[in-house]
Design a protein around this motif. Sequence first.
Motif, PDB file in Angstrom:
ATOM      1  N   LYS A 115      -8.795   5.507   7.963  1.00  0.00           N
ATOM      2  CA  LYS A 115     -10.148   5.039   7.641  1.00  0.00           C
ATOM      3  C   LYS A 115     -10.846   5.907   6.591  1.00  0.00           C
ATOM      4  O   LYS A 115     -11.491   5.376   5.674  1.00  0.00           O
ATOM      5  CB  LYS A 115     -10.978   4.969   8.917  1.00  0.00           C
ATOM      6  CG  LYS A 115     -12.235   4.126   8.804  1.00  0.00           C
ATOM      7  CD  LYS A 115     -12.868   3.892  10.172  1.00  0.00           C
ATOM      8  CE  LYS A 115     -14.068   2.971  10.064  1.00  0.00           C
ATOM      9  NZ  LYS A 115     -14.672   2.724  11.407  1.00  0.00           N
ATOM     10  N   PRO A 116     -10.742   7.242   6.681  1.00  0.00           N
ATOM     11  CA  PRO A 116     -11.402   8.048   5.640  1.00  0.00           C
ATOM     12  C   PRO A 116     -10.901   7.731   4.236  1.00  0.00           C
ATOM     13  O   PRO A 116     -11.693   7.637   3.291  1.00  0.00           O
ATOM     14  CB  PRO A 116     -11.054   9.486   6.050  1.00  0.00           C
ATOM     15  CG  PRO A 116     -10.819   9.412   7.510  1.00  0.00           C
ATOM     16  CD  PRO A 116     -10.170   8.083   7.746  1.00  0.00           C
ATOM     17  N   LYS A 117      -9.586   7.555   4.093  1.00  0.00           N
ATOM     18  CA  LYS A 117      -9.052   7.244   2.766  1.00  0.00           C
ATOM     19  C   LYS A 117      -9.494   5.861   2.303  1.00  0.00           C
ATOM     20  O   LYS A 117      -9.713   5.631   1.109  1.00  0.00           O
ATOM     21  CB  LYS A 117      -7.512   7.332   2.787  1.00  0.00           C
ATOM     22  CG  LYS A 117      -6.966   8.733   2.866  1.00  0.00           C
ATOM     23  CD  LYS A 117      -7.223   9.523   1.604  1.00  0.00           C
ATOM     24  CE  LYS A 117      -6.261   9.239   0.480  1.00  0.00           C
ATOM     25  NZ  LYS A 117      -4.906   9.739   0.674  1.00  0.00           N
ATOM     26  N   HIS A 118      -9.623   4.921   3.237  1.00  0.00           N
ATOM     27  CA  HIS A 118     -10.120   3.588   2.878  1.00  0.00           C
ATOM     28  C   HIS A 118     -11.513   3.697   2.256  1.00  0.00           C
ATOM     29  O   HIS A 118     -11.781   3.127   1.191  1.00  0.00           O
ATOM     30  CB  HIS A 118     -10.163   2.694   4.113  1.00  0.00           C
ATOM     31  CG  HIS A 118     -11.002   1.457   3.929  1.00  0.00           C
ATOM     32  ND1 HIS A 118     -10.559   0.359   3.214  1.00  0.00           N
ATOM     33  CD2 HIS A 118     -12.265   1.156   4.341  1.00  0.00           C
ATOM     34  CE1 HIS A 118     -11.502  -0.572   3.199  1.00  0.00           C
ATOM     35  NE2 HIS A 118     -12.545  -0.113   3.875  1.00  0.00           N
ATOM     36  N   TYR A 119     -12.410   4.424   2.928  1.00  0.00           N
ATOM     37  CA  TYR A 119     -13.766   4.588   2.407  1.00  0.00           C
ATOM     38  C   TYR A 119     -13.759   5.373   1.098  1.00  0.00           C
ATOM     39  O   TYR A 119     -14.511   5.055   0.164  1.00  0.00           O
ATOM     40  CB  TYR A 119     -14.652   5.293   3.435  1.00  0.00           C
ATOM     41  CG  TYR A 119     -15.214   4.363   4.482  1.00  0.00           C
ATOM     42  CD1 TYR A 119     -16.241   3.481   4.167  1.00  0.00           C
ATOM     43  CD2 TYR A 119     -14.727   4.373   5.787  1.00  0.00           C
ATOM     44  CE1 TYR A 119     -16.777   2.627   5.126  1.00  0.00           C
ATOM     45  CE2 TYR A 119     -15.249   3.522   6.744  1.00  0.00           C
ATOM     46  CZ  TYR A 119     -16.276   2.653   6.412  1.00  0.00           C
ATOM     47  OH  TYR A 119     -16.788   1.799   7.351  1.00  0.00           O
ATOM     48  N   LEU A 120     -12.931   6.399   1.040  1.00  0.00           N
ATOM     49  CA  LEU A 120     -12.871   7.214  -0.168  1.00  0.00           C
ATOM     50  C   LEU A 120     -12.557   6.368  -1.393  1.00  0.00           C
ATOM     51  O   LEU A 120     -13.250   6.441  -2.416  1.00  0.00           O
ATOM     52  CB  LEU A 120     -11.806   8.303  -0.003  1.00  0.00           C
ATOM     53  CG  LEU A 120     -11.586   9.214  -1.211  1.00  0.00           C
ATOM     54  CD1 LEU A 120     -12.803  10.095  -1.461  1.00  0.00           C
ATOM     55  CD2 LEU A 120     -10.329  10.062  -1.018  1.00  0.00           C
ATOM     56  N   HIS A 121     -11.538   5.553  -1.302  1.00  0.00           N
ATOM     57  CA  HIS A 121     -11.141   4.758  -2.462  1.00  0.00           C
ATOM     58  C   HIS A 121     -12.145   3.641  -2.752  1.00  0.00           C
ATOM     59  O   HIS A 121     -12.354   3.283  -3.918  1.00  0.00           O
ATOM     60  CB  HIS A 121      -9.737   4.211  -2.255  1.00  0.00           C
ATOM     61  CG  HIS A 121      -8.668   5.250  -2.409  1.00  0.00           C
ATOM     62  ND1 HIS A 121      -8.358   5.808  -3.629  1.00  0.00           N
ATOM     63  CD2 HIS A 121      -7.861   5.847  -1.500  1.00  0.00           C
ATOM     64  CE1 HIS A 121      -7.400   6.703  -3.473  1.00  0.00           C
ATOM     65  NE2 HIS A 121      -7.077   6.748  -2.187  1.00  0.00           N
ATOM     66  N   ALA A 122     -12.770   3.110  -1.709  1.00  0.00           N
ATOM     67  CA  ALA A 122     -13.797   2.083  -1.920  1.00  0.00           C
ATOM     68  C   ALA A 122     -14.989   2.667  -2.676  1.00  0.00           C
ATOM     69  O   ALA A 122     -15.539   2.037  -3.595  1.00  0.00           O
ATOM     70  CB  ALA A 122     -14.240   1.502  -0.579  1.00  0.00           C
TER      71      ALA A 122
END
Length: 281
Positions: A46-53
């Motif tokens: 989840k953190p990487k999902h938000y990071l790239h978004a």
Amino acid sequence: MVTAPDHFIGFGLGLRTEHFQDVLDTRPNLDWFEVVSENFMINGGKPKHYLHAIREHYPMVMHGVSLSIGSTDPLDMNYLRQLKKLTNELQPKWISDHLCWTGNDHTNTHDLLPLPYNEEAIAHVVDRVKQVQDFLGRKILLENVSSYLTYQNSEMTEWQFFNEIVNRADCHILLDINNIYVSARNHDFSAESYLQGIDKDKVRQFHLAGHSDYGDYVIDTHDHAVADPVWQLYRQALKRFGWISTMIERDDNIPPLQTLLNELDIAREIADKTLNQINTS
């Protein structure tokens, strides 16, 4: 006339988990985010999902806490490989870490510990910075840490030590204004002398943060708003260094995003007023 250099990217905030969704929902008016490298040196989740978004909408810089550039342990090549992988993903404007050591014999103290200010430490750190920059294929920024002790075998001031390292290693400086204030109070030196002693051509970023003042000593806690004396020191730094990319750090007692945006607006207003006065004087 004080003009902004090419490396100036404006005013930013540290990207914190509590604000992920708000950032995506509101697209706040700021220029960039700083991310703690170690928080995203993972595969997926989840953190990487938000990071790239979020990265789709804002430039980013990466800020590490585990490089331990001053340690006598060998450089952690697994860490550096993960750092380089994240760098390739995010394409940050720059990467930074601290001029310190964080442990010994592969034991991490989870603290940013100062170095003795002497020639032996300079040569050691310069060699390691060069190795890191060669591996990453780019220059890094080193940040001054707040300190609460001194070494009997120090031979120079902190700013002389800092200058020697960044010039010999051919890297840049992340100048933490709050840390200068904290260390100056704790060790009874002039914060203004520190600013005047730093090589102005090497500074690429400012940090602003809050601290806890206990009267006889000050601790860099990052859990308060920026204090008035730090704002005053920021004004002095602007006069010395001109337009430098500036961000607010908050790592504990994190308020709503809008509160930090309001604080960032103060930094903008101070910079505009200070540097415009120089332009017209």
